[in-house]
Enzyme design. Structure first.
Site, PDB file in Angstrom:
ATOM      1  N   ASP A   1      12.503  -4.111   3.027  1.00 42.52           N
ATOM      2  CA  ASP A   1      13.242  -3.547   1.901  1.00 42.52           C
ATOM      3  C   ASP A   1      13.211  -2.028   1.943  1.00 42.52           C
ATOM      4  O   ASP A   1      13.939  -1.374   1.206  1.00 42.52           O
ATOM      5  CB  ASP A   1      12.632  -4.039   0.584  1.00 42.52           C
ATOM      6  CG  ASP A   1      13.407  -3.566  -0.640  1.00 42.52           C
ATOM      7  OD1 ASP A   1      14.649  -3.711  -0.642  1.00 42.52           O
ATOM      8  OD2 ASP A   1      12.783  -3.054  -1.590  1.00 42.52           O
TER       9      ASP A   1
ATOM     10  N   HIS B   1      16.298  -1.216  -0.371  1.00 41.19           N
ATOM     11  CA  HIS B   1      15.286  -0.727  -1.305  1.00 41.19           C
ATOM     12  C   HIS B   1      15.534  -1.283  -2.709  1.00 41.19           C
ATOM     13  O   HIS B   1      15.697  -0.541  -3.690  1.00 41.19           O
ATOM     14  CB  HIS B   1      15.276   0.801  -1.345  1.00 41.19           C
ATOM     15  CG  HIS B   1      13.926   1.366  -1.693  1.00 41.19           C
ATOM     16  ND1 HIS B   1      13.413   2.498  -1.104  1.00 41.19           N
ATOM     17  CD2 HIS B   1      12.982   0.956  -2.581  1.00 41.19           C
ATOM     18  CE1 HIS B   1      12.220   2.762  -1.607  1.00 41.19           C
ATOM     19  NE2 HIS B   1      11.943   1.839  -2.518  1.00 41.19           N
TER      20      HIS B   1
ATOM     21  N   GLU C   1      15.701   6.748   4.965  1.00 43.38           N
ATOM     22  CA  GLU C   1      16.637   6.135   4.022  1.00 43.38           C
ATOM     23  C   GLU C   1      17.637   7.172   3.526  1.00 43.38           C
ATOM     24  O   GLU C   1      17.264   8.335   3.335  1.00 43.38           O
ATOM     25  CB  GLU C   1      15.871   5.528   2.841  1.00 43.38           C
ATOM     26  CG  GLU C   1      14.982   4.358   3.244  1.00 43.38           C
ATOM     27  CD  GLU C   1      14.291   3.690   2.047  1.00 43.38           C
ATOM     28  OE1 GLU C   1      14.528   4.132   0.898  1.00 43.38           O
ATOM     29  OE2 GLU C   1      13.537   2.729   2.257  1.00 43.38           O
TER      30      GLU C   1
ATOM     31  N   CYS D   1       7.889  -4.459   1.460  1.00 45.09           N
ATOM     32  CA  CYS D   1       8.623  -4.000   0.272  1.00 45.09           C
ATOM     33  C   CYS D   1       7.894  -2.826  -0.380  1.00 45.09           C
ATOM     34  O   CYS D   1       8.081  -2.554  -1.563  1.00 45.09           O
ATOM     35  CB  CYS D   1       8.774  -5.143  -0.732  1.00 45.09           C
ATOM     36  SG  CYS D   1       9.763  -6.521  -0.153  1.00 45.09           S
TER      37      CYS D   1
ATOM     38  N   THR E   1       0.855  -1.185   0.000  1.00 45.92           N
ATOM     39  CA  THR E   1       0.000   0.000   0.000  1.00 45.92           C
ATOM     40  C   THR E   1       0.890   1.235   0.000  1.00 45.92           C
ATOM     41  O   THR E   1       2.012   1.194   0.530  1.00 45.92           O
ATOM     42  CB  THR E   1      -0.919  -0.004   1.248  1.00 45.92           C
ATOM     43  OG1 THR E   1      -1.750   1.145   1.233  1.00 45.92           O
ATOM     44  CG2 THR E   1      -0.112  -0.023   2.529  1.00 45.92           C
TER      45      THR E   1
END
Length: 529
Positions: free
Chosen positions: A258, A281, A263, A232, A205
């Site tokens: 992931d 990622h 980040e 993910c 989502t």
């Protein structure tokens, strides 16, 4: 002699993308790894800019892009593009929302297997010279229940793969209809039921106000002991601190991420936690996906620069030059009505109807319908635009009905959007003032005139003396400035609605205080762009 459009590819991309630009009539330069200052100095020469995730297209870069007509993002995410600034400059922003769906779905399945059989740790210890055959006891996925949070494009692919592995699939998605669930072969469930049943949970989502922290500490605590979590999709869907605590306690047997809330994730507290695996990622990182999105973005941009065709644009409808001036205010109204219904409807919606009346019924319905669906679906997906909204609606099993009534009613022109919910049919309607200014004129059977713009509060209450003063006092005490009051009621002393435009976000605490006022039945913040 006509000058060819010039395109700059500023991020590493499959070399065939440059070839497509050239074949389709564009001049192209591939210059990657530049600093923002270097890009600012260069960008004024180009009509198109093709990027991935490395280039950050800021307002400063757009200010320098005096000839830029289109930005193409090879991939789905456009967090690195200042879309409002691009729109104000008249620059079209395109993405490729479906080019890496299979790749991301396969990565989620790979992470599930890695958790089930503890592959990363077993590999590391074996290569370190050990032979820890008795140290690892995995679990089979066959016969287990997969909890799918999000059953859209990627989620449906994961469901298909899981069913092929003889898993049971339970899906939670507000837009998943019972008919679509049967077609997919999954059990539709609410979130609590999914948490209770699932042996594995995977998220598919977007990150929105509705989905942020959907696996909160409270919800993670509702899961079956020994569950394994895979994300993910987007960082921020899972409470990472709570995830670590429940991994440490043994309640959660394993987790695979992931994506992270921050980040690059350089110092996550999850690192080193037993049962935790991660990747940087990599959901879209396959040769096939990289080729697909690069070729797709080159085709879209070249078509726009050479022929004027618009595909997968995030800030521009697909319109011919002749239709655009007349249709644009209707599409704005249609998108606002769709957005209102989407923000106010929590149930699964199997059907949406778009009814045009009077002058609106004489227009091309396709862009009007696409605008309604775009507003309606954008509440749940950050990649929806007028081009892909009809596709997403079909994918989710949403029945779309179009009705035209050419005779005029009380208004010269009118658009009505209705949805079928568990509570029955609900509709909102609007018109154009001066053939250009969108206005809401009715919602859920109550006459109310309002301009839908910016931040608004929607309040349902019992019609009683003094209520307007009460809500005004509450907002004043919390330093929230009211722009406009818009009122309507069914009858004296009956149910009433209030739409207030305010100058900014309304804190959750204020919404809760408003809910506690006497006679209030419902309070919700609405946002319109």
């Amino acid at each position: 002699m006509t000058t060819k459009p010039k395109v700059l590819i500023s991020d590493k991309m499959d070399p065939n993308a440059a070839r497509i630009f050239e074949i389709r009539g564009c001049d192209v330069d591939v210059i990657t790894g530049e600093t923002p200052e270097q890009l600012i100095a260069r960008i004024g020469d180009y009509d198109g800019l093709a990027i991935r995730s490395s280039t950050k297209v800021t307002k400063e870069i757009l200010d320098a892009a005096t000839n830029l007509k289109v930005i193409g993002r090879a991939g789905i995410g456009v967090d690195n593009v200042d879309i409002p600034a691009a729109s104000s400059k008249g620059v079209v922003v395109m993405n490729t929302p479906f080019g890496n769906s299979i790749t991301t779905a396969e990565h989620a399945i790979a992470m599930m297997f890695a958790l089930a059989r503890q592959i990363p740790e077993a590999n590391a210890r074996t290569q370190a010279g050990e032979w820890p055959k008795n140290a690892f006891m995995g679990v089979e996925v066959t016969g287990k229940t997969l909890g799918l949070i999000g059953a859209g494009n990627i989620g449906s692919i994961v469901a298909s793969r899981a069913l092929g592995l003889r898993m049971k699939v339970v899906a939670f998605d507000p837009f998943l209809t019972p008919e679509r669930a049967v077609e997919m072969g999954v059990e539709k469930a609410d979130l609590d039921t999914l948490l209770e049943k699932a042996d594995f949970i995977t998220l598919h989502t977007p990150l929105t106000d509705q989905t942020r922290n959907i696996l909160s500490r409270e919800n993670l605590g509702k899961t079956k002991k020994g569950v394994r979590i895979i994300n993910c999709a987007r960082g921020g869907l899972v409470d990472e601190a709570a995830l670590k605590d429940l991994l440490d306690s043994g309640h959660i047997a394993g987790a695979a991420l992931d994506v992270f809330q921050t980040e690059p994730a350089k110092d996550s507290p999850l690192f080193g936690t037993p049962g935790f695996i991660c990747t940087p990622h990599l959901g879209a990182s396959t040769n096939e996906a990289q080729v697909n999105v690069a070729l797709q973005v080159a085709e879209q941009m070249a078509d726009y620069l050479v022929n004027g065709g618009v595909t997968n644009a995030l800030n521009m409808p697909s319109l011919s030059a002749e239709e655009a001036p007349k249709l644009r205010p209707y599409m704005k109204l249609a998108e606002q009505l769709g957005s209102m219904v989407g923000q106010l409807t929590r149930d699964s919606v199997p059907r949406i109807s778009i009814h045009t009346e009077g002058a609106a019924a004489e227009l091309n319905m396709k862009p009007i319908v696409a605008a309604v669906l775009s507003g309606f679906l954008r509440v749940q997906s950050d990649s929806v635009n007028m081009v892909n909204a009809p596709y997403l609606a079909k994918e989710r099993g949403l029945e779309v009905r179009e009705v035209k009534t050419e005779r005029e009613g009380d208004y010269h022109t009118l658009i009505r959007v209705s949805v079928k919910t568990e509570e029955g049919e609900r509709s909102v309607a609007g018109t154009l003032f001066n053939n250009s200014e969108p206005r809401l004129i009715e919602m859920f059977g109550i006459k109310v005139e309002a301009e839908l713009t910016g931040h608004m509060m929607y309040i349902v209450n019992e019609d009683a003396p003094g209520f307007i003063g009460s809500i005004g006092t509450l907002l004043g005490q919390n330093k929230i400035n009211i722009g406009t009051f818009n009122l309507g009621r069914r009858d004296a002393g009956g149910e009433a609605v209030m739409l207030l435009s305010v100058d900014g976000d309304v804190p959750e605490t204020v919404l809760k205080q408003a809910c506690e006022l006497s006679g209030v039945k419902k309070v919700k913040e609405l946002t319109f762009v």
